[in-house]
Design a protein around this motif. Structure first.
Motif, PDB file in Angstrom:
ATOM      1  N   ILE A  57      37.131  37.979  33.888  1.00 47.92           N
ATOM      2  CA  ILE A  57      38.010  38.688  34.030  1.00 47.92           C
ATOM      3  C   ILE A  57      39.009  39.130  34.650  1.00 47.92           C
ATOM      4  O   ILE A  57      38.942  39.437  35.218  1.00 47.92           O
ATOM      5  N   GLY A  58      39.931  39.539  33.332  1.00 45.48           N
ATOM      6  CA  GLY A  58      41.223  40.327  34.000  1.00 45.48           C
ATOM      7  C   GLY A  58      41.534  41.735  34.341  1.00 45.48           C
ATOM      8  O   GLY A  58      40.479  42.542  33.978  1.00 45.48           O
ATOM      9  N   LEU A  59      41.453  42.418  35.625  1.00 45.74           N
ATOM     10  CA  LEU A  59      41.645  43.377  35.959  1.00 45.74           C
ATOM     11  C   LEU A  59      43.296  43.886  36.038  1.00 45.74           C
ATOM     12  O   LEU A  59      44.262  42.813  36.770  1.00 45.74           O
ATOM     13  N   SER A  60      44.028  45.187  35.723  1.00 45.71           N
ATOM     14  CA  SER A  60      45.265  45.126  35.878  1.00 45.71           C
ATOM     15  C   SER A  60      45.587  47.190  35.930  1.00 45.71           C
ATOM     16  O   SER A  60      44.505  48.161  35.318  1.00 45.71           O
ATOM     17  N   TYR A  61      46.370  47.233  36.724  1.00 46.87           N
ATOM     18  CA  TYR A  61      45.897  49.011  37.417  1.00 46.87           C
ATOM     19  C   TYR A  61      47.247  48.784  37.278  1.00 46.87           C
ATOM     20  O   TYR A  61      48.555  48.507  37.530  1.00 46.87           O
ATOM     21  N   THR A  62      47.985  49.750  36.363  1.00 46.75           N
ATOM     22  CA  THR A  62      49.389  49.935  36.626  1.00 46.75           C
ATOM     23  C   THR A  62      49.408  50.981  36.506  1.00 46.75           C
ATOM     24  O   THR A  62      49.020  52.170  35.492  1.00 46.75           O
ATOM     25  N   ASN A  63      50.464  51.646  36.960  1.00 50.60           N
ATOM     26  CA  ASN A  63      50.511  53.067  38.286  1.00 50.60           C
ATOM     27  C   ASN A  63      51.961  53.806  37.736  1.00 50.60           C
ATOM     28  O   ASN A  63      52.301  54.836  38.001  1.00 50.60           O
ATOM     29  N   THR A  64      52.821  52.619  37.046  1.00 54.06           N
ATOM     30  CA  THR A  64      53.996  53.583  36.048  1.00 54.06           C
ATOM     31  C   THR A  64      54.111  53.027  34.828  1.00 54.06           C
ATOM     32  O   THR A  64      53.497  51.747  34.309  1.00 54.06           O
ATOM     33  N   ALA A  65      54.865  54.007  34.181  1.00 53.72           N
ATOM     34  CA  ALA A  65      54.500  53.645  32.749  1.00 53.72           C
ATOM     35  C   ALA A  65      55.983  53.560  31.908  1.00 53.72           C
ATOM     36  O   ALA A  65      56.678  53.357  32.678  1.00 53.72           O
ATOM     37  N   ARG A  66      56.138  52.819  30.433  1.00 53.37           N
ATOM     38  CA  ARG A  66      56.603  52.181  30.110  1.00 53.37           C
ATOM     39  C   ARG A  66      57.607  52.477  29.069  1.00 53.37           C
ATOM     40  O   ARG A  66      56.619  52.731  27.856  1.00 53.37           O
ATOM     41  N   GLU A 123      57.833  56.122  23.002  1.00 52.99           N
ATOM     42  CA  GLU A 123      55.743  55.642  23.471  1.00 52.99           C
ATOM     43  C   GLU A 123      56.080  55.170  24.943  1.00 52.99           C
ATOM     44  O   GLU A 123      56.948  55.417  24.820  1.00 52.99           O
ATOM     45  N   PHE A 124      55.296  56.292  25.463  1.00 55.28           N
ATOM     46  CA  PHE A 124      54.935  55.787  26.824  1.00 55.28           C
ATOM     47  C   PHE A 124      53.383  54.628  26.884  1.00 55.28           C
ATOM     48  O   PHE A 124      52.531  54.970  26.173  1.00 55.28           O
ATOM     49  N   LYS A 125      54.062  53.518  27.760  1.00 58.39           N
ATOM     50  CA  LYS A 125      52.932  52.892  27.720  1.00 58.39           C
ATOM     51  C   LYS A 125      52.087  51.868  29.176  1.00 58.39           C
ATOM     52  O   LYS A 125      53.281  51.654  29.914  1.00 58.39           O
ATOM     53  N   PHE A 126      51.376  52.275  29.794  1.00 59.38           N
ATOM     54  CA  PHE A 126      51.018  51.707  30.868  1.00 59.38           C
ATOM     55  C   PHE A 126      50.041  49.875  30.898  1.00 59.38           C
ATOM     56  O   PHE A 126      48.770  50.032  30.013  1.00 59.38           O
ATOM     57  N   ASP A 127      50.750  49.989  30.711  1.00 49.63           N
ATOM     58  CA  ASP A 127      50.598  48.510  30.035  1.00 49.63           C
ATOM     59  C   ASP A 127      49.672  47.494  30.352  1.00 49.63           C
ATOM     60  O   ASP A 127      49.306  47.602  31.533  1.00 49.63           O
ATOM     61  N   TYR A 128      48.864  46.841  30.046  1.00 50.43           N
ATOM     62  CA  TYR A 128      47.930  45.267  30.209  1.00 50.43           C
ATOM     63  C   TYR A 128      48.375  44.975  31.088  1.00 50.43           C
ATOM     64  O   TYR A 128      49.408  43.815  30.350  1.00 50.43           O
ATOM     65  N   THR A 129      48.707  45.249  32.718  1.00 45.93           N
ATOM     66  CA  THR A 129      49.835  43.640  33.366  1.00 45.93           C
ATOM     67  C   THR A 129      48.941  42.981  34.505  1.00 45.93           C
ATOM     68  O   THR A 129      48.455  43.562  35.439  1.00 45.93           O
ATOM     69  N   GLU A 130      48.256  41.707  34.019  1.00 45.61           N
ATOM     70  CA  GLU A 130      46.689  41.645  34.664  1.00 45.61           C
ATOM     71  C   GLU A 130      47.232  41.238  36.649  1.00 45.61           C
ATOM     72  O   GLU A 130      48.555  40.876  36.843  1.00 45.61           O
ATOM     73  N   ASP A 131      46.964  41.878  37.886  1.00 43.83           N
ATOM     74  CA  ASP A 131      46.737  42.150  38.993  1.00 43.83           C
ATOM     75  C   ASP A 131      45.738  40.282  39.137  1.00 43.83           C
ATOM     76  O   ASP A 131      46.732  39.176  40.233  1.00 43.83           O
ATOM     77  N   ILE A 132      44.553  40.252  38.992  1.00 42.73           N
ATOM     78  CA  ILE A 132      43.970  39.542  39.434  1.00 42.73           C
ATOM     79  C   ILE A 132      42.903  39.349  38.249  1.00 42.73           C
ATOM     80  O   ILE A 132      42.531  40.048  37.447  1.00 42.73           O
ATOM     81  N   ARG A 133      42.559  38.001  38.837  1.00 45.72           N
ATOM     82  CA  ARG A 133      41.623  37.746  37.776  1.00 45.72           C
ATOM     83  C   ARG A 133      40.011  37.140  38.147  1.00 45.72           C
ATOM     84  O   ARG A 133      40.446  36.670  39.414  1.00 45.72           O
ATOM     85  N   VAL A 134      39.021  37.804  38.298  1.00 44.34           N
ATOM     86  CA  VAL A 134      37.961  37.959  38.431  1.00 44.34           C
ATOM     87  C   VAL A 134      36.609  36.511  37.808  1.00 44.34           C
ATOM     88  O   VAL A 134      36.734  37.219  36.676  1.00 44.34           O
ATOM     89  N   GLY A 135      36.149  35.633  38.355  1.00 47.72           N
ATOM     90  CA  GLY A 135      35.398  34.538  37.472  1.00 47.72           C
ATOM     91  C   GLY A 135      33.945  33.206  38.385  1.00 47.72           C
ATOM     92  O   GLY A 135      34.158  34.234  39.140  1.00 47.72           O
ATOM     93  N   VAL A 136      33.555  32.792  38.009  1.00 44.31           N
ATOM     94  CA  VAL A 136      33.388  31.436  38.757  1.00 44.31           C
ATOM     95  C   VAL A 136      34.247  30.466  38.390  1.00 44.31           C
ATOM     96  O   VAL A 136      34.535  30.139  37.989  1.00 44.31           O
ATOM     97  N   THR A 137      33.489  30.063  39.852  1.00 41.61           N
ATOM     98  CA  THR A 137      34.743  28.335  40.130  1.00 41.61           C
ATOM     99  C   THR A 137      34.480  27.681  39.098  1.00 41.61           C
ATOM    100  O   THR A 137      32.737  26.928  39.241  1.00 41.61           O
ATOM    101  N   GLY A 138      34.937  27.181  38.566  1.00 41.51           N
ATOM    102  CA  GLY A 138      34.523  25.953  37.998  1.00 41.51           C
ATOM    103  C   GLY A 138      34.244  26.867  36.154  1.00 41.51           C
ATOM    104  O   GLY A 138      33.772  25.847  35.699  1.00 41.51           O
ATOM    105  N   MET A 139      34.229  27.817  35.888  1.00 43.04           N
ATOM    106  CA  MET A 139      33.009  28.085  34.606  1.00 43.04           C
ATOM    107  C   MET A 139      35.062  28.203  33.413  1.00 43.04           C
ATOM    108  O   MET A 139      36.094  28.719  33.512  1.00 43.04           O
ATOM    109  N   SER A 140      34.056  28.013  32.935  1.00 45.66           N
ATOM    110  CA  SER A 140      35.310  27.815  31.226  1.00 45.66           C
ATOM    111  C   SER A 140      33.825  28.345  29.887  1.00 45.66           C
ATOM    112  O   SER A 140      33.284  27.058  29.614  1.00 45.66           O
ATOM    113  N   ALA A 141      33.552  29.790  29.892  1.00 45.69           N
ATOM    114  CA  ALA A 141      32.668  30.042  29.006  1.00 45.69           C
ATOM    115  C   ALA A 141      33.956  29.803  27.556  1.00 45.69           C
ATOM    116  O   ALA A 141      34.809  30.088  27.396  1.00 45.69           O
TER     117      ALA A 141
END
Length: 994
Positions: A133-142, A152-170
């Motif tokens: 799962i990707g996590l995004s914390y955007t604190n500046t609007a586009r 429009e103003f958008k706090f885009d999903y801009t992935e910071d990190i991805r959390v998972g399990v080593t070797g997982m491919s679901a």
């Protein structure tokens, strides 16, 4: 994919019923008193033999559980149409699956059949992939767009990190659990699994894994570790700070920019994003106290204290300690919550979000808000000039509505609802003015149309409700704005039905009884926003986002920007409908559910659509309002128009006695209007009545001057001049609403003008009552009357006494609109191919021919409308077949046209089929279909006859050397549309070869 506003992803779609240029496109996505506890479970009827289904367990009404022919079900990946639990694990909650939520694309997959679109939970946004799962914390609007037009103003999903399990491919991500405002996605590749619990107001995300190590990676850059001490690791991606918490005794390893942990074999951990401006070391330690209190349930509970007119709402986070005994957590509150919070002290640090700054309670299990309910009215009271020139004006306006008070513009649920709402307003004000003939005409139309819809039958329009047990939803057919395929807008559409039924119930209480049609109103309420947690036939509060405080319009949220809602005021129309219906039927469960939604959502609208405190919109956005709220921001736009009047007006209609919240901030009302004048480069030229009605809530005198200066304006489709004048004239006399005073009765409101208060209350019961206001003032209200105080001693209304409204012929006070004449002697274009043998299925071919055999797939361009041509072919692509001979089957024309407007928004493709049965040049039958609003996604869409007939003239019979002509044009929109030909588009004629 994220929509691009200015041609945004049309809320799904297609505007199903033809409409004049100003018609609003609803929904926007791809857009109890008489409770009968067993009305759905008891089994229901199908439509059989093409006739009327017998009365079923829903009193005198009925719905069908047999899908009517040609009607559409929710669609998506695989067999989800009949198996909505396709992407749900076996141990997930039972009962109807939720729709219309911030996380709906995870459960209801369409664009991505394996994972989801971005999920904007706030303060964190998420997205799902095969490896985690990707996590995004955007604190500046586009910010996009300019000072005019769409922006429009958008706090885009801009992935910071991805959390998972080593070797997982679901291969697919499913849903393992959901609660009031959390969801738990589930990954499995056969050897490794992961559950992640995410939710609104949660800086934490919680994980349980098997088969491998926890793994965290940066999306584009390696994490910068600033603390790694035992089971806690702190790291940054750019300016965003994260902390991961493993079980006590475990450790985190960093290698090549990848963070891993075996979790000491215990399989659980948490990740938190830290707020802006935090001392990250200190706050990482403070958050760490609650890291292993995993949130496993969330629950909202509300109560309404009628004596103080106060709504108290408690939001509870239920946790399971994975280690230790700590059961509290960290909760991030939206502005509408922290402004109204009772007790609790947020920390100084806050999160940025698409809804403004979120404040944080650290170490809490729950928090409570307290909000005043300021009351609603059946209608603004008639207090102004009851015997002078203005009385003559309103009388003339009302008399003009005698013959056709509803002015239905289409047979579907939305445009039927608009007509019902129009008639209800006329009934309410005519009753106040003792114009009983007009009132009864409006009530008669309401009753006739509701009975038609509330009785499962099949006729020319097939107006009925269908209950789908798989999805746990009630769909009205003909549907519109993808209220069937996407389950969009049920609260918008059904709110009009419920509110009109409430008006009728005051005069015809038998209609609202269990033995008659009250149970059908109840199932509409339960479908759109069920108030009953125990009823597993429908999801609890389907359209209402409990934590966000407002409705969502899209059923499946298939956008990169998350879910969306345009017309917040139509959502409030639903809530007001519940209040009025609950009051009319003495059902406090429904009434209080309506008051909870209404009161909370009024606060949310003020914050997120209007930003009345000027704190939530980014400063660079430069607007006073948005037309649409998205999961990741807001847009000065609509699905159907770029006109400022409609962008701002879509959150102002309909106008009823339940919309006095418009005036909660009168200074904002005038600011909104001035912004409209700037954006429009002058005064409104469409929807003037809607705009003036809104203006009247802040400056009634100014609105009245505007009305008097331009009385020949064209009314918005759900409004009448009678109601517009009544609303504006009386608010000009009453002044602004006074929110410093409440009442111990829901149907009451206080106004103030020039320092003097006017107290208003409506009594729809058969007994006199005394209403007490919070400043100690009392008001005696006779049975069935609306009473006012002070300078206004007039009171009116006759809403009690058990008057029964009997369906009957429409009065003849004014001429009824004339039908569109049947076209005659229409010239028939010469086809480029010779007449084809009769075949029921005709293909649209190159060169303008219809043919019985498919051609090579291709396309032709349908010119942009550049205006409103609803119902009138303009620059159409024409396809003709001649010399056809066949026997009429008695069925209806069907078609399947492939259309694509690319990424453009606001286009509506329309079709007309004409039959010259003998080829003599005289057209015998013309069928014009409701236009189809295309989406802004590249790819073919299917425009079918299920949009519904807009109009038809003439009759069909056998073909004898006849001619059939198909015309396809753009009814609305500013962009060309591609129309598939060859093997891509067909029309099936109701004939067999002779």
């Amino acid at each position: 994919m994220a929509p691009t506003l200015r041609g945004h992803a049309p809320d799904p779609g297609p505007a199903p019923i033809p409409a004049p240029s100003s018609l609003p496109r609803r929904s926007r996505s791809r857009v109890i008193a008489v409770a009968m506890a067993g009305c759905l479970a008891a089994g229901v009827l199908g439509v059989v033999g093409g006739g009327v289904a017998a009365a079923g367990p829903v009193g005198a009404g009925s719905y069908t559980e047999t899908l009517p022919a040609g009607r559409l079900l929710p669609k998506g990946c695989g067999d989800i149409a009949t198996n909505p639990r396709l992407f749900v694990t076996p141990d997930a909650p039972q009962g109807a699956v939720p729709t219309n939520d911030w996380w709906s694309s995870l459960l209801w997959k369409r664009n991505d059949c394996a994972y989801s679109e971005p999920l904007h939970a706030h303060p964190v946004s998420y997205d799902t992939f095969n490896n985690g799962i990707g996590l995004s914390y955007t604190n500046t609007a586009r910010i996009t767009g300019g000072a005019t037009g769409v922006s429009e103003f958008k706090f885009d999903y801009t992935e910071d990190i991805r959390v998972g399990v080593t070797g997982m491919s679901a291969p697919v991500v499913k849903v393992a659990d959901w609660t009031d405002w959390t969801v738990t996605p589930f990954w499995s590749d056969g050897q490794r699994t992961m559950k992640a619990t995410i939710g609104h107001g949660m800086p934490f995300s919680h994980y349980q894994i098997t088969g491998g190590n926890a793994r965290i990676t940066g999306s584009t850059v390696a994490p910068t570790v600033w603390s790694n001490s035992g089971s806690t690791i702190g790291f940054s991606i750019g300016t965003d700070n994260y902390v991961a918490y493993a079980p006590t005794g475990a450790a985190w390893n960093v290698s090549g920019g990848v963070i891993t942990s075996d979790l000491g074999g215990r399989g659980y951990f948490s990740v938190a994003v830290l707020p802006d401006g935090a001392d990250r070391q200190e706050l990482a330690a403070e958050y760490g106290r609650y890291a292993h209190a995993h949130v496993t349930d969330t629950r909202m509970a509300y109560s309404f204290d009628e004596s103080t007119s106060t709504v108290r709402t408690t939001y509870e986070f239920v946790t399971t300690p994975r280690e230790g005994t700590e059961t509290r957590t960290v909760a991030s509150l939206y502005p509408h919550q922290w402004r109204n919070m009772v007790g609790g002290t947020p920390i100084a640090q806050t999160y940025a979000s698409a809804r403004g700054r979120m404040k944080n309670l650290v170490g809490t299990a729950s928090f409570t808000t307290r909000m005043a309910f300021h009351g609603v009215l059946p209608e603004v009271p008639a207090v102004a000039d009851s015997s002078g020139a203005d009385r003559t004006t309103i009388t003339n306006y009302l008399n003009a509505e005698l013959a056709d008070p509803a002015k239905f513009l289409g047979p579907d649920t939305y445009w039927t609802g608009k007509g019902l709402g129009r008639a209800a307003r006329i009934a309410e004000i005519a009753d106040q003015l003792d114009m009983t003939d007009v009132r009864d005409s409006a009530l008669r139309v309401i009753k006739e149309r509701l009975i038609d819809w509330f009785t499962a039958s099949s006729g020319e329009t097939g107006q009925l409700f269908y209950y789908d047990r798989n999805w746990g939803t009630l769909i009205g057919y003909p549907a519109s704005y993808l209220s069937d395929e996407d389950l969009n807008d049920h609260h918008f559409h059904y709110g009009y039905f419920i509110a009109a039924a409430a008006t009728l119930a005051k005069f015809d209480p038998e209609f609202a009884s269990d033995s008659q049609y009250g149970g059908m109103v109840d199932v509409l309420i339960r479908d759109a926003n069920s108030y009953d947690r125990q009823d597993e036939r429908f999801p609890y509060l389907r359209d209402y986002d409990i934590y966000a405080g407002h409705d969502w319009a899209s059923g499946l949220a298939p956008f990169g920007s998350g879910n969306n809602q345009e017309s917040s005021s139509e959502g409030m129309n639903f809530a007001n409908g519940l209040i009025q219906w609950g009051q009319a039927t003495n059902n406090k469960a429904i009434r209080d559910a309506g008051i909870f939604i209404y009161t909370t959502q009024a606060q949310a609208i003020a914050e997120y659509w209007f930003d009345v405190h000027d704190e939530n919109f980014p400063a660079e956005f430069g607007r006073e309002s948005v037309g649409m709220v998205w999961g990741d921001g807001g847009a000065y736009a609509t699905w159907f128009s770029a006109d400022p009047e409609m962008i701002q007006g879509i959150n102002m209609l309909p106008v009823t006695g339940g919309h006095l919240y418009f005036g909660d901030h009168p200074e904002y009302v005038t600011a909104n209007y001035e912004d409209l004048l700037r954006n429009n480069f002058g005064k409104p030229t469409v929807w003037q009545d809607i705009i003036w009605n809104f203006l009247a809530a802040g400056d009634g005198e100014r609105a009245l001057r505007e009305f008097r200066a331009n009385p020949t304006f064209t009314s918005e489709e759900g409004e009448s001049k009678a109601h517009t004048f009544h609303w504006i004239r009386n608010l000009a006399a009453l002044g602004n609403t006074d929110n410093t005073v409440t009442a111990n009765h829901p149907l009451a409101r206080v106004f103030t003008k020039d320092g003097a208060r006017t107290y208003v209350a409506s009594n729809i019961t058969a007994e006199a009552l005394t209403v007490t206001f919070s400043d100690g003032t009392t008001l005696d209200v006779p049975a069935g009357k609306t009473a006012t105080s002070g300078a206004f001693t007039w009171s009116g209304g006759n809403a009690t006494g058990g008057k029964v409204v009997t369906p009957g012929p429409t009065p003849t006070g004014t001429p009824t609109p004339t039908a569109t004449p049947t076209p005659t002697a229409t010239p028939t274009p010469t086809p480029t191919e010779p007449p084809n043998p009769m075949s029921p299925t005709q293909y649209l071919l190159a060169g303008g021919a219809l043919g019985g055999a498919a051609g090579t797939g291709g396309s032709v361009s349908v010119a942009a409308a550049n205006g409103n041509h609803d119902g009138t072919p303009t620059n159409a692509q024409v396809f003709t077949a001649t010399g056809l001979t066949g026997t009429y089957t008695g069925q209806a024309t069907t078609f399947d046209l492939s259309v694509d407007s690319g990424t453009s928004i606001g286009n509506g493709v329309q079709a007309r089929v004409s039959y010259d049965l003998t080829g003599d040049g005289v057209v015998d039958r013309v069928e014009t279909y409701a236009y189809f609003a295309t989406d802004p996604l590249v790819g073919w869409e299917h425009y079918r006859q299920t949009q519904g007939l807009r109009s038809s003239t003439g009759t069909l019979g056998d073909l004898a050397g006849g001619t059939v002509k198909v015309e396809v044009w753009n009814a609305i929109g500013n962009t060309d549309t591609s129309l598939g030909i060859g093997d891509r588009s067909t029309v099936t004629l109701p004939f067999t070869a002779s």
